[in-house]
Every structure is written in structure tokens, then in C-alpha cells.
Design a protein around this motif. Structure first.
Motif, mmCIF file in Angstrom:
data_model
loop_
_atom_site.group_PDB
_atom_site.id
_atom_site.type_symbol
_atom_site.label_atom_id
_atom_site.label_comp_id
_atom_site.label_asym_id
_atom_site.label_seq_id
_atom_site.Cartn_x
_atom_site.Cartn_y
_atom_site.Cartn_z
ATOM 1 N N LYS A 112 -56.468 28.766 28.118
ATOM 2 C CA LYS A 112 -57.554 28.501 29.058
ATOM 3 C C LYS A 112 -57.644 29.637 30.067
ATOM 4 O O LYS A 112 -56.641 30.079 30.623
ATOM 5 C CB LYS A 112 -57.325 27.162 29.751
ATOM 6 N N ARG A 113 -58.863 30.086 30.320
ATOM 7 C CA ARG A 113 -59.095 31.265 31.168
ATOM 8 C C ARG A 113 -59.044 30.949 32.661
ATOM 9 O O ARG A 113 -59.099 31.878 33.478
ATOM 10 C CB ARG A 113 -60.470 31.873 30.843
ATOM 11 N N ASP A 114 -58.976 29.674 33.064
ATOM 12 C CA ASP A 114 -59.007 29.344 34.489
ATOM 13 C C ASP A 114 -57.626 29.345 35.121
ATOM 14 O O ASP A 114 -57.443 28.852 36.243
ATOM 15 C CB ASP A 114 -59.673 27.985 34.694
ATOM 16 N N ARG A 115 -56.622 29.887 34.422
ATOM 17 C CA ARG A 115 -55.241 29.900 34.899
ATOM 18 C C ARG A 115 -54.534 31.103 34.277
ATOM 19 O O ARG A 115 -55.093 31.766 33.395
ATOM 20 C CB ARG A 115 -54.541 28.597 34.508
ATOM 21 N N PRO A 116 -53.318 31.428 34.724
ATOM 22 C CA PRO A 116 -52.572 32.504 34.069
ATOM 23 C C PRO A 116 -52.479 32.278 32.563
ATOM 24 O O PRO A 116 -52.327 31.143 32.087
ATOM 25 C CB PRO A 116 -51.202 32.434 34.741
ATOM 26 N N LEU A 117 -52.540 33.380 31.807
ATOM 27 C CA LEU A 117 -52.745 33.291 30.363
ATOM 28 C C LEU A 117 -51.426 33.201 29.597
ATOM 29 O O LEU A 117 -51.052 34.101 28.838
ATOM 30 C CB LEU A 117 -53.576 34.487 29.895
ATOM 31 N N TRP A 118 -50.736 32.071 29.768
ATOM 32 C CA TRP A 118 -49.523 31.807 29.009
ATOM 33 C C TRP A 118 -49.275 30.317 28.926
ATOM 34 O O TRP A 118 -49.785 29.540 29.731
ATOM 35 C CB TRP A 118 -48.312 32.505 29.635
ATOM 36 N N HIS A 119 -48.473 29.922 27.929
ATOM 37 C CA HIS A 119 -48.126 28.515 27.772
ATOM 38 C C HIS A 119 -46.849 28.420 26.945
ATOM 39 O O HIS A 119 -46.635 29.197 26.010
ATOM 40 C CB HIS A 119 -49.249 27.738 27.085
ATOM 41 N N ILE A 120 -45.971 27.469 27.290
ATOM 42 C CA ILE A 120 -44.730 27.240 26.558
ATOM 43 C C ILE A 120 -44.613 25.757 26.223
ATOM 44 O O ILE A 120 -44.771 24.900 27.104
ATOM 45 C CB ILE A 120 -43.490 27.678 27.373
ATOM 46 N N THR A 121 -44.373 25.467 24.952
ATOM 47 C CA THR A 121 -44.109 24.101 24.505
ATOM 48 C C THR A 121 -42.616 23.968 24.212
ATOM 49 O O THR A 121 -42.069 24.734 23.405
ATOM 50 C CB THR A 121 -44.919 23.759 23.253
ATOM 51 N N PHE A 122 -41.968 23.019 24.870
ATOM 52 C CA PHE A 122 -40.546 22.737 24.656
ATOM 53 C C PHE A 122 -40.456 21.665 23.571
ATOM 54 O O PHE A 122 -40.958 20.551 23.745
ATOM 55 C CB PHE A 122 -39.918 22.253 25.968
ATOM 56 N N VAL A 123 -39.821 22.011 22.443
ATOM 57 C CA VAL A 123 -39.732 21.085 21.304
ATOM 58 C C VAL A 123 -38.290 20.620 21.174
ATOM 59 O O VAL A 123 -37.373 21.430 21.017
ATOM 60 C CB VAL A 123 -40.193 21.759 19.996
ATOM 61 N N ASP A 124 -38.107 19.326 21.225
ATOM 62 C CA ASP A 124 -36.767 18.744 21.283
ATOM 63 C C ASP A 124 -36.534 17.839 20.074
ATOM 64 O O ASP A 124 -37.462 17.423 19.378
ATOM 65 C CB ASP A 124 -36.636 17.928 22.573
ATOM 66 N N GLY A 125 -35.239 17.559 19.802
ATOM 67 C CA GLY A 125 -34.879 16.463 18.922
ATOM 68 C C GLY A 125 -34.780 16.765 17.453
ATOM 69 O O GLY A 125 -34.669 15.841 16.652
#
Length: 509
Positions: A112-125
Motif C-alpha cells: 500500500k502506497r499510503d505508508r512505508p513500503l514494506w511488510h513482514i508476515t510472521f508464520v508460526d507453528g
């Protein structure tokens, strides 16, 4: 405010719903040495304490009105780390295949362009390994926009975020951070005006934007009538060079780095990068044979080269050169092909004077650059004519010592690169702790039976080893003739620069 370079901005203009322009990475951690599983809340605290090492994580885009210049990076006054994180639990019986399926779906979504351009998904289990009783693990699925980083700086960023000790370090309190004031619209306009004074012809980008729809229609109409024969479009047609959809698939093959180094030693005057490119070439040749596609014409790869200064303090932005390289896939002997690739790269003019990627765009006003990117996609130029190159191949040297996150060891890294129209396959090779992982990012609607690339990679390494052991020593000293790589890249650059200079000279009048 820090303005995006022409190259950085081009990744914004190339982005579409079917072609998100972010770099993706999947990091698998073995948490068996931890006394307790790593909680998501602990990871959030850990990441919050290290945000200061990556300033771009708290910066977002600021667009220039009327596209009078490229956007700027500004501090996000509404920054919240929670907007960039997600948590998923796959279940105790899940394995890596489930993780890769999830990662493919996550990487299909644009940032999304309305915020800093990064994302992290934490995958558990989920469990690591193929055994019934695998080690407990977790994973990070990371998205970083190509406008903010290149593949080389992305690896540096993750190296800074992770740790080099197996002992969990105390999580410190976040460093105080106060966003710099958001620039007023008046300041933005003044800055845009200053840019126009430095390059007065840029004001024509406003006019170009106003007539964009008309220009696109006229150019489309003319291109459909006239059979253009650009010398730039000299790569052969291949199954990879078709219009893509939004679907993504990631296939990887993990190989012993020592085997590639042994091939390098056997072949003599070649580099490890040549061997990696030769491995990719043999893999692609075998795949094309399975698809009954022709190998008569050699595939052309675009290979990014880092030009990052060793004294450079910041690790963001794109600081690359690029070279068009003939992969010699029409050579049947895979060991001789590596020598040919070495010659095509080292002995050629494009290697000694590598094409600076930003030279391709530095003469274009921003509106015209955006228009040209959309035209290339909408008019399906690569499908109507021959593509500029068949696929990008990037080789990223990684650390050979283990990395950790709060006592959990990084055991595997997968990488995904952005696709765009007519480029349905990208290869990213990453080395880590004595292994080399070939990562194939593909559009499954373009690259049929993409899973076969993994087995082709394993078979290719065997074939290269066998061919190298049987190669006559005299063959390794036979002079090689010039190939098209030596003139192709220069011709392409001369054509583009000549056209752009003519255009800009008219705009200045």
C-alpha cells in the motif's frame, strides 16, 4: 526530503495490479535450541528495537503535484509498526510446502502506497524438514519495495536486522524517534519549481501528462500499422516472454556451493558467477527441451551488477548497473558454455563499461517515463516484436556464517523478484552457509510445469560436473570468437540515448 532517483521511480511507474514491484524473501528459522517458542509479541518488540538501523522503514512517499518531478521520501508522521506486520499460524503438522504456497499468495499483493513500503508476515507453528518429527520452526515473509532497495541492499538490511550469536541478546528499548515535520504543499511546489529551473524542459512533462491518453492512442494505432524492426529487440522469443497474470509461484533448488567452486577450479579462468550463470543456462535449456521449445537461438539475460560504494553509509535505493548477456544456450556442451559466458561477460565492452541502469531513464521527464512504461506493457511490445532480454538473473553473495533471531538459527532463505509484462520468469541465486539456492519466481500461467525447474537444476549440476571432467585441456585455451553480447548492449544503449537526446533537444527549444 530525499527525492527518488530516476531508476527508483521507474519501479513505481512499472507497478500494476498484475506486476507488484516488491522484492520478496522467505526466511526459515530453527527454534529447537530455544527453551520456549518465539512469541509473535517478542518478535514485534525485537523489530521495534532495531528500526533505527533501517530509516526507510519509517519513510513513505510524497508525490509531487502534476508530476513535476519524482516523489520524495519523507518521515511518516502516522507510522505504526502494527500496520506492517501480520501473524499466521499454519499448524503443527504443516511443512515447507504449505509455507511456500502461503508466501506465493502474500507476494501477489502489492504494498500500500499510503505508508512505508514494506511488510513482514510472521508464520508460526510448522515443522522444519521432511521427517514426521521435524524441528519446530517459524518463518518471516518479507516484502520490500524495489523503489526503496535493490536486491543487494535488501540482503544488507536483513543482515543488520538479524544477529550473529546463538545466544539470545536482551531486547533493548526502542531508540527515541520523532518524525521530521511533514513538508508543506508550498515547500513541495517550491522544490518542484527549483527542479524545473535546473532542467527547464522538464515542465513539458506536465503537457505530456495532459495529452497522455491521446498520445497513447496515437502511438498504439501507428505501432499496429508499422512493422517496426528495432535493433534493440534482438533476444529470441521464449515461453517466458508472454503477458503475465497476477498469479505467482516460487520454486527453489538448494545446491552445495563447494561443487560449484570445484567446477570453477576445473575450468580455470572463469569466475564463480560464470558457473552460476552456466548452471542457470543449462537449467533453462533443459526446461525448453521439455517444452519442445527451440534452443537454436541463445537466450539473453539481464544481469544486475552492484555499483554500491564501499564507503556508502546508507543501504537503500537502487545503485546498480546492468548488462545484457548472451547465455550461449545454443552451445550443447555445458562446460564449454561456461567458458563462452565468461568470454561474453569479461571480454566484452559491456562488462568493462557496464551499462548504468539509471542512464536509461535520466533523460526522461517523470510523466514521460511513466507513459513509456505503461506503453511497453499495454501495447505488448515484447510479444509483438522480439523482447529486449528473456529474463533477469541476479546472483547475491550471502554470509557464510550462521545468522540468528533471538536464539533461533536461520536455516534457509528463499528469494522472490518482481515480474513484469513479457517477463514471466526471474532467477535469483543466493548463497548462505556453504549452499547456493536457485530461486525461480514465475507466473504459473506463463511458465508451464514450473516445478520441473528444481529437478532440472539438480540434473544440470551433474551434467556440468561430468562435462568439465571430460573437457580437453586444449579446449580451455582455444580463442573464442565475438558474440552478439559484445555489440548488443552498446547498440541498445546508443539507440535509446540517441533517440532520447533528439527528443530532449526538441523539448528545450
Amino acid at each position: 526530503m530525499r527525492q527518488l532517483s530516476e531508476l527508483d521511480a521507474s519501479f513505481l511507474y512499472l507497478e500494476s495490479a498484475n506486476a507488484p514491484m516488491h522484492i520478496g524473501s522467505i526466511y526459515l528459522f530453527d527454534a529447537s535450541e530455544r527453551e520456549t517458542p518465539l512469541a509473535f509479541s517478542t518478535f514485534v518488540s525485537y523489530l521495534r528495537s532495531r528500526l533505527h538501523v533501517v530509516p526507510v522503514f519509517r519513510q513513505r512517499l510524497k508525490e509531487i503535484p502534476l508530476r513535476m518531478g519524482h516523489p520524495y521520501w519523507i518521515d511518516d508522521p502516522d507510522f505504526s509498526i502494527e500496520r506492517h506486520l501480520a501473524y499466521v499460524s499454519l499448524g503443527e503438522n504443516s511443512r515447507e510446502a504449505s509455507l511456500m504456497t502461503l508466501a506465493s499468495k502474500i507476494l501477489e499483493e502489492p504494498l500500500k502506497r499510503d505508508r512505508p513500503l514494506w511488510h513482514i508476515t510472521f508464520v508460526d507453528g510448522f515443522q522444519l524438514g521432511g521427517d514426521k518429527e521435524g524441528n519446530p520452526g517459524f518463518a518471516l515473509i518479507v516484502k520490500l519495495h524495489h523503489a526503496a532497495i535493490d536486491a543487494f541492499s535488501g540482503a544488507e538490511i536483513m543482515g543488520k536486522l538479524l544477529e550473529y550469536t546463538p545466544k539470545p541478546q536482551p531486547i533493548s528499548a526502542p531508540r527515541p524517534w520523532q518524525p521530521r515535520p511533514k513538508p508543506s504543499e508550498e515547500r513541495v511546489m517550491l522544490q518542484a519549481g527549483a527542479n524545473i529551473l535546473r532542467t527547464p524542459w522538464r515542465v513539458t512533462s506536465i503537457a505530456a501528462g495532459a495529452v497522455e491518453a491521446t498520445a497513447r492512442g496515437l502511438i498504439q494505432k501507428q505501432l499496429r500499422r508499422i512493422p517496426l524492426s528495432f535493433p534493440l529487440f534482438t533476444a529470441p522469443h521464449s515461453p517466458f516472454n508472454r503477458q503475465i497474470t497476477a498469479n505467482r509461484q516460487i520454486v527453489s533448488a538448494k545446491l552445495d556451493l563447494s561443487r560449484l567452486k570445484a567446477i570453477k577450479a576445473t575450468l580455470g579462468d572463469v569466475t564463480l558467477n560464470d558457473v552460476v550463470l552456466g548452471l542457470c543456462a543449462e537449467t533453462l535449456r533443459r526446461y525448453l527441451g521439455d517444452q519442445n521449445a527451440s534452443n537454436d537461438e541463445s537466450l539473453v539475460a539481464m544481469t544486475p551488477l552492484s555499483v554500491r560504494s564501499s564507503t556508502l553509509n546508507r543501504t537503500t535505493g537502487n545503485q546498480m548497473s546492468a548488462m545484457l548477456l548472451d547465455l550461449a544456450t545454443n552451445e550443447q556442451n555445458p562446460a564449454k558454455r561456461i567458458r563462452r559466458i565468461h568470454w561474453n561477460a569479461v571480454a566484452s565492452e559491456p562488462y568493462r563499461e557496464a551499462i548504468a541502469a539509471d542512464r536509461l531513464t535520466e533523460l526522461l521527464p517523470s510523466a514521460m517515463l511513466a507513459l513509456s512504461a505503461r506503453l511497453y506493457s499495454e501495447l505488448q511490445i515484447a510479444q509483438r516484436y522480439q523482447p529486449v532480454f528473456n529474463l533477469p538473473i541476479t546472483n547475491i553473495p550471502g554470509p557464510q556464517v550462521p545468522l540468528y533471531l533471538q536464539g533461533a538459527r536461520l536455516v534457509q532463505q528463499y528469494n522472490a523478484a518482481p515480474l513484469f509484462d513479457s517477463m514471466g520468469l526471474v532467477i535469483v541465486a543466493v548463497s548462505y552457509q556453504g549452499s547456493l539456492t536457485l530461486n525461480f519466481t514465475m507466473c504459473p500461467d506463463v511458465v508451464a510445469k514450473g516445478n520441473s525447474l528444481r529437478n532440472h537444476a539438480y540434473a544440470s549440476l551433474d551434467a556440468i560436473e561430468q562435462a568439465a571432467s571430460m573437457l580437453d585441456p586444449e579446449d580451455m585455451h582455444t580463442p573464442l570468437e565475438e558474440t552478439r553480447s559484445q555489440s548488443m548492449a552498446d547498440s541498445a544503449m546508443n539507440l535509446l540515448e540517441g533517440s532520447l537526446k533528439k527528443l530532449t533537444s526538441r523539448l528545450r527549444r
